[in-house]
Design a protein around this motif. Structure first.
Motif, PDB file in Angstrom:
ATOM      1  N   PHE A 488       8.832   7.897  -6.143  1.00 39.84           N
ATOM      2  CA  PHE A 488       8.805   6.600  -6.804  1.00 39.84           C
ATOM      3  C   PHE A 488       7.482   5.898  -6.485  1.00 39.84           C
ATOM      4  N   ILE A 489       7.069   5.024  -7.404  1.00 39.48           N
ATOM      5  CA  ILE A 489       5.874   4.197  -7.213  1.00 39.48           C
ATOM      6  C   ILE A 489       6.267   2.736  -7.361  1.00 39.48           C
ATOM      7  N   VAL A 490       5.763   1.889  -6.454  1.00 40.58           N
ATOM      8  CA  VAL A 490       5.919   0.439  -6.569  1.00 40.58           C
ATOM      9  C   VAL A 490       4.537  -0.170  -6.762  1.00 40.58           C
ATOM     10  N   LEU A 491       4.381  -0.950  -7.825  1.00 44.70           N
ATOM     11  CA  LEU A 491       3.135  -1.672  -8.112  1.00 44.70           C
ATOM     12  C   LEU A 491       3.351  -3.144  -7.788  1.00 44.70           C
ATOM     13  N   LEU A 492       2.508  -3.671  -6.872  1.00 43.80           N
ATOM     14  CA  LEU A 492       2.604  -5.063  -6.434  1.00 43.80           C
ATOM     15  C   LEU A 492       1.325  -5.797  -6.832  1.00 43.80           C
ATOM     16  N   PRO A 493       1.308  -6.509  -7.973  1.00 40.01           N
ATOM     17  CA  PRO A 493       0.105  -7.234  -8.399  1.00 40.01           C
ATOM     18  C   PRO A 493       0.030  -8.630  -7.782  1.00 40.01           C
ATOM     19  N   ASP A 494      -1.125  -9.251  -7.913  1.00 38.07           N
ATOM     20  CA  ASP A 494      -1.328 -10.659  -7.548  1.00 38.07           C
ATOM     21  C   ASP A 494      -0.887 -10.961  -6.123  1.00 38.07           C
ATOM     22  N   LEU A 495      -1.422 -10.206  -5.156  1.00 34.80           N
ATOM     23  CA  LEU A 495      -1.132 -10.455  -3.746  1.00 34.80           C
ATOM     24  C   LEU A 495      -2.239 -11.306  -3.130  1.00 34.80           C
ATOM     25  N   GLU A 496      -1.890 -12.141  -2.172  1.00 37.26           N
ATOM     26  CA  GLU A 496      -2.877 -13.000  -1.528  1.00 37.26           C
ATOM     27  C   GLU A 496      -3.448 -12.377  -0.264  1.00 37.26           C
ATOM     28  N   HIS A 497      -2.648 -11.513   0.415  1.00 33.60           N
ATOM     29  CA  HIS A 497      -3.101 -10.971   1.700  1.00 33.60           C
ATOM     30  C   HIS A 497      -2.434  -9.626   1.937  1.00 33.60           C
ATOM     31  N   PRO A 498      -3.111  -8.690   2.604  1.00 33.60           N
ATOM     32  CA  PRO A 498      -2.478  -7.393   2.888  1.00 33.60           C
ATOM     33  C   PRO A 498      -1.167  -7.517   3.641  1.00 33.60           C
ATOM     34  N   ASP A 499      -0.996  -8.575   4.431  1.00 40.22           N
ATOM     35  CA  ASP A 499       0.256  -8.743   5.168  1.00 40.22           C
ATOM     36  C   ASP A 499       1.463  -8.814   4.226  1.00 40.22           C
ATOM     37  N   ASP A 500       1.225  -9.309   2.983  1.00 36.58           N
ATOM     38  CA  ASP A 500       2.324  -9.371   2.018  1.00 36.58           C
ATOM     39  C   ASP A 500       2.869  -7.981   1.727  1.00 36.58           C
ATOM     40  N   VAL A 501       1.973  -6.981   1.682  1.00 34.05           N
ATOM     41  CA  VAL A 501       2.387  -5.605   1.406  1.00 34.05           C
ATOM     42  C   VAL A 501       3.214  -5.066   2.569  1.00 34.05           C
ATOM     43  N   TYR A 502       2.759  -5.337   3.797  1.00 34.33           N
ATOM     44  CA  TYR A 502       3.477  -4.832   4.960  1.00 34.33           C
ATOM     45  C   TYR A 502       4.907  -5.386   4.994  1.00 34.33           C
ATOM     46  N   GLN A 503       5.057  -6.658   4.653  1.00 36.54           N
ATOM     47  CA  GLN A 503       6.388  -7.258   4.662  1.00 36.54           C
ATOM     48  C   GLN A 503       7.302  -6.583   3.649  1.00 36.54           C
ATOM     49  N   VAL A 504       6.763  -6.267   2.452  1.00 36.77           N
ATOM     50  CA  VAL A 504       7.561  -5.589   1.433  1.00 36.77           C
ATOM     51  C   VAL A 504       7.962  -4.201   1.933  1.00 36.77           C
TER      52      VAL A 504
END
Length: 569
Positions: A488-504
């Motif tokens: 599976f692939i998850v695309l996360l657009p319009d992020l403000e900071h890399p930490d947002d990705v880690y939380q997801v």
């Protein structure tokens, strides 16, 4: 044969795509690619100064990166040729033939812009079905296809297409088979700032084909169903002998059709002149039509319906004569919709569009409706004539085709094709806004063991439950796609900071820790996640997907059920 429609009814009229003269070529191409249109108007101070088309895109030098940043005015065609909106399709076909152009700007009596008319619009709306059913594909192939070697650079391919005025070329990718590059692909590559890559790396595969011996209607249907504009033609030995598109069909049928069209126009004009004196003749002419037909007086009271109307709606003439068409209303359209309809009838004398109506049984159906105001010799409206066709099944077929083309059959989420489209769009958006986006490659740990031990039906149920869990952790604008199997692939657009990705990522792993219930059995499944970030880890969709894939495998190597970030080192 009926009288041809005015071109204002078959042109692209949703909106006119336009840009300013100093817009960079790449930005103009991006707008065309996003809207899937073949031309863009160049305007300055409200005036149209030129037009840039897919054919013009062939003049761009892919070997020179600075070419993409040149202003669109340096490559546009000018002046822009116009046609009046009330011209019929037959006359427009002659204008295309005489001028050699492929686009016209359509204007009304005051010179206001109504839309763009292309050769493809004519090919799809001139009613060529009888001709296409009788002629074989081989009769419409103008010449052998242009074939280029896959090792040829993109700049040379574009030059070859421009030199031969070709809308597409076949690309020989050697061991990987044949592919195709079209003018629309060239525009897309300009929008992506594609460098002078090799044709084999850019060609669309597999190459869709149609046999020489099949009827032209089969080729037309394939073009519509796959939403493409070129097919490769093969002989009995499977060899590619040509390329065929809408324009080839139009060119082959033009003379025959125009002869019939002129005769039909004369017959229709004579019939209309008499119908103004008596409605009885019009009733006999339209009684055998397969389209539902309804005639009202100027106060919109129904005076006549044909047998097809009864067949489509379930209402007999006795049940509707004297009543208004509101009898068929589905309740799905508001007052503003009907106000626009009547404004068009008053202003232009006709209206054409899609309407949801209700049969006598209560069933809701979608119809393509054309309403025409009938006037007397003084120009006063005496009647309205409505012609409609049930297109409910056509709409369902379109949705089914879209579902099959862009969505995974098991989970219903986007597949690789739709993911790549969204990812490329997200990259362009992030580039313009200098924002951050992330790609997460997810893989269920030891999924094969579930299939081997419990069977594929249990594996499918596990994938469905996993999909729902992931979706519950994502935002509305995020995309979850399935590549195949348990990938599976998850695309996360319009992020403000890399930490947002880690939380997801942490939320996804935690959500997946809960046991799954499959066939009464409790299963504990881990998931490994690899992450790549734009623009740090790549500037293209393929680079970001590859980086996330590599990081996912590193997560598996480091113990599974965790996430890792891609690093070039």
């Amino acid at each position: 044969m009926g009288r041809p429609l005015p071109i204002s009814r078959i042109m692209h009229s949703g909106f006119l795509l336009h840009c300013s003269p100093d817009t960079p070529i790449a930005d103009a191409a991006a707008q065309m690619a996003e809207r899937s249109v073949s031309s863009i108007l160049i305007t300055e101070n409200g005036q149209v100064t030129g037009i840039w088309t897919e054919r013009d895109a062939l003049t761009i030098d892919f070997s020179e990166p600075a070419s993409f940043e040149r202003p669109i005015s340096s490559v546009m065609s000018s002046p822009v040729l116009t046609l009046p909106g009330d011209m019929d399709a037959g006359e427009a076909a002659l204008r295309f033939r005489d001028t050699g152009k492929r686009h016209f700007l359509i204007v009304d009596e005051s010179g206001s812009h109504l839309g763009i008319l292309s050769q493809t619009d004519l090919a799809l709306n001139q009613g060529l079905e009888p001709y296409l059913r009788l002629r074989e594909v081989s009769t419409a192939i103008p010449h052998p296809p242009l074939v280029v070697d896959g090792q040829v650079a993109l700049a040379e391919v574009a030059a070859i297409m421009h030199r031969h005025q070709a809308g597409a070329v076949v690309v020989d990718c050697h061991d990987e088979g044949l592919g195709i590059l079209t003018e629309r692909d060239i525009v897309r590559l300009i929008a992506c700032n594609t460098g002078n890559a090799l044709a084999a790396d850019l060609a669309i595969r597999p190459l869709l084909t149609v046999s020489e011996s099949e009827p032209l209607i089969r080729a037309r249907d394939l073009l519509i169903n796959h939403r493409i504009r070129h097919l490769a033609v093969t002989n009995s030995r499977g060899e590619v002998t040509g390329l065929i598109g809408y324009n080839d069909m139009l060119a082959g049928a033009e003379q025959m059709y125009l002869d019939d069209l002129r005769e039909a126009l004369e017959q229709r004009d004579r019939a209309l002149a008499k119908s103004r004196q008596t409605l009885q003749l019009a009733e006999r002419v339209i009684e055998s039509s397969f389209e539902g037909i309804m005639v009202t007086d100027r106060d919109v009271n129904i005076e006549f319906v044909n047998p097809a109307f009864t067949h489509l709606t379930g209402y007999s003439p006795d049940e509707v004569v004297g009543k208004t068409p509101q009898l068929l209303s589905s309740g799905r359209h508001d007052d503003e919709f009907y106000q626009r309809m009547w404004n068009s009838l008053v202003t232009h004398g006709y209206w054409r569009g899609e309407v949801w109506n209700r049969r006598k049984t209560g069933e809701i159906y979608l119809e393509l409706l054309t309403i025409t105001a009938i006037t007397d010799s003084n120009g006063n409206t005496t009647h309205y004539a409505g012609l409609f066709t049930d297109i409910t099944q056509n709409r369902k077929n379109e949705e089914q085709i879209r579902q099959l083309a862009y969505y995974d059959a098991l989970t219903g989420i986007p597949n690789r094709r739709l993911l790549e489209d969204r990812l490329e769009h997200a990259i362009r958006h992030a580039h313009r806004r200098s924002s951050l986006l992330a790609v997460m490659f997810m893989d269920l740990d030891h999924f094969k063991n579930v299939n081997d031990r419990l069977g594929h039906a249990a594996g499918d149920e596990l994938l469905l439950q996993f999909t729902r869990r992931v979706q519950s952790c994502l935002r509305e604008d995020d995309t979850l796609a399935r590549l195949g199997g348990d990938e599976f692939i998850v695309l996360l657009p319009d992020l403000e900071h890399p930490d947002d990705v880690y939380q997801v990522a942490e939320r996804l792993i935690a959500r997946n820790d809960d046991p799954y219930r499959i066939n009464g059995e409790s299963l504990k499944m881990g998931s490994s996640i690899g992450i790549s970030l734009y623009p740090r880890d790549g500037a293209t969709a393929s680079e970001l997907l590859q980086g996330a894939d590599i990081a996912m495998y590193r997560a598996k190597q480091d113990g599974r059920n965790l996430f890792r970030l891609f690093s070039g080192e």
